[in-house]
Motif scaffolding. Structure first.
Motif, mmCIF file in Angstrom:
data_model
loop_
_atom_site.group_PDB
_atom_site.id
_atom_site.type_symbol
_atom_site.label_atom_id
_atom_site.label_comp_id
_atom_site.label_asym_id
_atom_site.label_seq_id
_atom_site.Cartn_x
_atom_site.Cartn_y
_atom_site.Cartn_z
ATOM 1 N N LEU A 1 0.829 -1.202 0.000
ATOM 2 C CA LEU A 1 0.000 0.000 0.000
ATOM 3 C C LEU A 1 0.866 1.255 0.000
ATOM 4 O O LEU A 1 0.642 2.189 -0.790
ATOM 5 C CB LEU A 1 -0.926 -0.021 1.212
ATOM 6 C CG LEU A 1 -1.910 1.145 1.339
ATOM 7 C CD1 LEU A 1 -2.880 1.157 0.162
ATOM 8 C CD2 LEU A 1 -2.680 1.046 2.651
ATOM 9 N N HIS A 2 1.875 1.277 0.869
ATOM 10 C CA HIS A 2 2.735 2.458 0.951
ATOM 11 C C HIS A 2 3.631 2.602 -0.282
ATOM 12 O O HIS A 2 3.888 3.721 -0.739
ATOM 13 C CB HIS A 2 3.578 2.405 2.227
ATOM 14 C CG HIS A 2 2.793 2.714 3.470
ATOM 15 N ND1 HIS A 2 2.555 4.002 3.898
ATOM 16 C CD2 HIS A 2 2.169 1.906 4.358
ATOM 17 C CE1 HIS A 2 1.829 3.973 5.006
ATOM 18 N NE2 HIS A 2 1.583 2.706 5.303
ATOM 19 N N ILE A 3 4.100 1.484 -0.821
ATOM 20 C CA ILE A 3 4.940 1.545 -2.019
ATOM 21 C C ILE A 3 4.136 2.016 -3.221
ATOM 22 O O ILE A 3 4.661 2.716 -4.105
ATOM 23 C CB ILE A 3 5.587 0.168 -2.296
ATOM 24 C CG1 ILE A 3 6.688 -0.095 -1.279
ATOM 25 C CG2 ILE A 3 6.157 0.085 -3.703
ATOM 26 C CD1 ILE A 3 7.814 0.933 -1.307
ATOM 27 N N ASP B 1 14.302 5.790 3.236
ATOM 28 C CA ASP B 1 13.224 5.869 4.210
ATOM 29 C C ASP B 1 12.089 6.730 3.649
ATOM 30 O O ASP B 1 12.291 7.531 2.735
ATOM 31 C CB ASP B 1 13.748 6.463 5.517
ATOM 32 C CG ASP B 1 12.857 6.155 6.703
ATOM 33 O OD1 ASP B 1 11.832 5.465 6.507
ATOM 34 O OD2 ASP B 1 13.183 6.600 7.819
ATOM 35 N N LEU B 2 10.896 6.578 4.209
ATOM 36 C CA LEU B 2 9.721 7.264 3.682
ATOM 37 C C LEU B 2 9.841 8.786 3.740
ATOM 38 O O LEU B 2 9.702 9.472 2.713
ATOM 39 C CB LEU B 2 8.470 6.817 4.448
ATOM 40 C CG LEU B 2 7.982 5.387 4.203
ATOM 41 C CD1 LEU B 2 6.840 5.058 5.154
ATOM 42 C CD2 LEU B 2 7.527 5.220 2.768
ATOM 43 N N TYR B 3 10.072 9.341 4.914
ATOM 44 C CA TYR B 3 10.082 10.793 5.058
ATOM 45 C C TYR B 3 11.202 11.475 4.269
ATOM 46 O O TYR B 3 10.961 12.496 3.621
ATOM 47 C CB TYR B 3 10.134 11.171 6.535
ATOM 48 C CG TYR B 3 8.767 11.343 7.167
ATOM 49 C CD1 TYR B 3 7.614 11.008 6.473
ATOM 50 C CD2 TYR B 3 8.613 11.847 8.446
ATOM 51 C CE1 TYR B 3 6.354 11.167 7.031
ATOM 52 C CE2 TYR B 3 7.355 12.015 9.027
ATOM 53 C CZ TYR B 3 6.235 11.669 8.307
ATOM 54 O OH TYR B 3 4.979 11.837 8.860
ATOM 55 N N PRO B 4 12.447 10.966 4.312
ATOM 56 C CA PRO B 4 13.486 11.590 3.483
ATOM 57 C C PRO B 4 13.154 11.576 1.993
ATOM 58 O O PRO B 4 13.443 12.554 1.290
ATOM 59 C CB PRO B 4 14.726 10.732 3.784
ATOM 60 C CG PRO B 4 14.495 10.215 5.152
ATOM 61 C CD PRO B 4 13.023 9.957 5.221
ATOM 62 N N LEU B 5 12.538 10.502 1.494
ATOM 63 C CA LEU B 5 12.127 10.463 0.091
ATOM 64 C C LEU B 5 11.030 11.486 -0.186
ATOM 65 O O LEU B 5 11.042 12.181 -1.211
ATOM 66 C CB LEU B 5 11.632 9.060 -0.268
ATOM 67 C CG LEU B 5 12.682 8.037 -0.689
ATOM 68 C CD1 LEU B 5 12.072 6.659 -0.791
ATOM 69 C CD2 LEU B 5 13.318 8.417 -2.014
ATOM 70 N N LEU C 1 -1.153 12.588 0.023
ATOM 71 C CA LEU C 1 -1.720 11.244 0.154
ATOM 72 C C LEU C 1 -0.782 10.324 0.930
ATOM 73 O O LEU C 1 -1.233 9.497 1.728
ATOM 74 C CB LEU C 1 -2.019 10.656 -1.221
ATOM 75 C CG LEU C 1 -3.249 11.222 -1.949
ATOM 76 C CD1 LEU C 1 -3.370 10.603 -3.330
ATOM 77 C CD2 LEU C 1 -4.522 10.963 -1.138
ATOM 78 N N ASN C 2 0.536 10.466 0.684
ATOM 79 C CA ASN C 2 1.515 9.642 1.399
ATOM 80 C C ASN C 2 1.469 9.919 2.899
ATOM 81 O O ASN C 2 1.468 8.994 3.719
ATOM 82 C CB ASN C 2 2.924 9.915 0.866
ATOM 83 C CG ASN C 2 3.045 9.647 -0.613
ATOM 84 O OD1 ASN C 2 2.536 10.400 -1.425
ATOM 85 N ND2 ASN C 2 3.698 8.562 -0.967
ATOM 86 N N THR C 3 1.445 11.217 3.242
ATOM 87 C CA THR C 3 1.371 11.594 4.652
ATOM 88 C C THR C 3 0.066 11.119 5.277
ATOM 89 O O THR C 3 0.047 10.640 6.418
ATOM 90 C CB THR C 3 1.492 13.126 4.799
ATOM 91 O OG1 THR C 3 2.674 13.576 4.144
ATOM 92 C CG2 THR C 3 1.540 13.522 6.265
ATOM 93 N N LEU C 4 -1.017 11.238 4.507
ATOM 94 C CA LEU C 4 -2.323 10.791 5.002
ATOM 95 C C LEU C 4 -2.318 9.290 5.280
ATOM 96 O O LEU C 4 -2.859 8.838 6.304
ATOM 97 C CB LEU C 4 -3.408 11.128 3.973
ATOM 98 C CG LEU C 4 -4.856 10.815 4.373
ATOM 99 C CD1 LEU C 4 -5.274 11.661 5.576
ATOM 100 C CD2 LEU C 4 -5.792 11.055 3.196
ATOM 101 N N MET C 5 -1.674 8.506 4.401
ATOM 102 C CA MET C 5 -1.604 7.054 4.598
ATOM 103 C C MET C 5 -0.789 6.697 5.837
ATOM 104 O O MET C 5 -1.148 5.804 6.596
ATOM 105 C CB MET C 5 -1.005 6.376 3.366
ATOM 106 C CG MET C 5 -1.918 6.335 2.159
ATOM 107 S SD MET C 5 -3.525 5.588 2.544
ATOM 108 C CE MET C 5 -3.005 3.992 3.156
ATOM 109 N N ILE C 6 0.310 7.405 6.046
ATOM 110 C CA ILE C 6 1.153 7.140 7.223
ATOM 111 C C ILE C 6 0.389 7.462 8.502
ATOM 112 O O ILE C 6 0.446 6.710 9.486
ATOM 113 C CB ILE C 6 2.457 7.961 7.150
ATOM 114 C CG1 ILE C 6 3.339 7.451 6.002
ATOM 115 C CG2 ILE C 6 3.223 7.885 8.475
ATOM 116 C CD1 ILE C 6 4.568 8.306 5.756
#
Length: 310
Positions: A158-160, A180-184, A194-199
């Motif tokens: 889901l995150h990828i 890592d997620l945040y550095p990317l 959307l990425n932040t919302l999913m996290i």
């Protein structure tokens, strides 16, 4: 993925823990040492559990799986970091970066679920000791481990999927030692809403859901132990839980601090240090935490040494 969402960079540059030349060799030695301890220590736990029939119980089946996950978790990031320390390019391909992120998320989620399952094991063992063999059968243990794997892969996929939709432009330098997620998300030139919302939704549910389950399990355990009039019985019960609680505190404390906060307040420097805690330090300490206070593990180790000597 449509053509408008294809990345314009073919690779990323992993800047590592430090860019100072004088710190590269000490960092290499330190992380190589921790990685070797992690692999050898967790491999020893797995070997002891497999070779000792006395340890073929649900508690140690889960512990063996956790040890395997710790090896895989650290192997996702540390070997590439060690390679990049002496690399002139420090590059990782775009697809290689996504693959690394996928397995990092997957193994982090798997450790999260296994810690919750281990709390359930301790709850049944202490609160329902006479029904323990009937409740936690080998079949149920296998099913619980399988479910943990399935949900971990779905969580990572889901995150990828949302990471694959991000666009990266001129800036391809990642101020971290792995993808890592945040550095990317920090270096993306497209919206990361959307990425932040999913996290902060699905991620919070997965991580905090497991943590809440662990807390409830131990609340029930503490309630039962406090009603036990025997001081010896209380100490024995708490001693079997102390190791697990130590790992839970370190893992969830650092994980929550890194990810469950706004992207705007994410600090790269603090993020790197805290990420090292749960990706390298905690997996390295797990064999010691679980073995030094565990009589069964120490007994199996002594028998294994005696067999080797004879």
């Amino acid at each position: 993925m449509d053509n408008n969402n294809w990345t314009s960079v073919s690779h990323f540059v992993l800047m590592g823990m430090s860019t100072r030349p004088e710190e590269q060799i000490p960092l290499f030695v330190l992380f190589l040492f921790m990685y070797m301890i992690n692999v050898s220590g967790n491999f020893a736990i797995i070997t002891l559990i497999i070779s000792s029939p006395r340890l073929h119980t649900p508690m140690y089946i889960f512990l063996g799986n956790l040890a395997l996950v710790d090896i895989c978790f650290t192997s996702t990031t540390v070997p590439k970091m060690l390679q990049n320390i002496f690399s002139s390019t420090k590059a990782i391909s775009y697809m290689g970066c996504l693959v690394q992120t996928y397995f990092f998320i997957c193994f982090a989620a798997l450790e999260n679920f296994l810690l919750a399952v281990m709390a359930y094991d301790r709850y049944i063992a202490i609160c329902h000791p006479f029904r323990y063999p009937m409740i936690l059968t080998r079949m149920l243990c296998s099913q619980l481990v399988a479910v943990c794997h399935v949900f971990s892969h779905l969580h990572a996929l889901l995150h990828i999927y949302f990471m694959g939709r991000l666009v990266f432009c001129a800036d391809n330098k990642i101020p971290h030692f792995f993808c890592d997620l945040y550095p990317l998300m920090k270096i993306s030139c497209s919206s990361t809403h959307l990425n932040t919302l999913m996290i902060h939704t699905e991620g919070v549910i997965v991580i905090n859901g497991a943590l809440a389950f662990i807390i409830v399990s131990y609340a029930c355990i503490i309630s039962v132990v406090l009603r036990n009039p025997s001081a010896k019985g209380k100490w024995k019960a708490f001693s079997t839980c102390g190791s697990h609680l130590t790992v839970v505190a370190i893992f969830y404390g650092t994980l929550t601090w890194v990810y469950f906060r706004p992207l705007s307040s994410y600090s790269v420097t603090k993020g790197r240090i805290l990420t090292v805690m749960y990706t390298v330090v905690t997996p390295m300490l797990n064999p010691f935490i679980y073995s030094l206070r565990n009589g069964d593990i120490k007994g199996a180790f002594r028998k294994w040494i005696s067999r080797i000597q004879t």
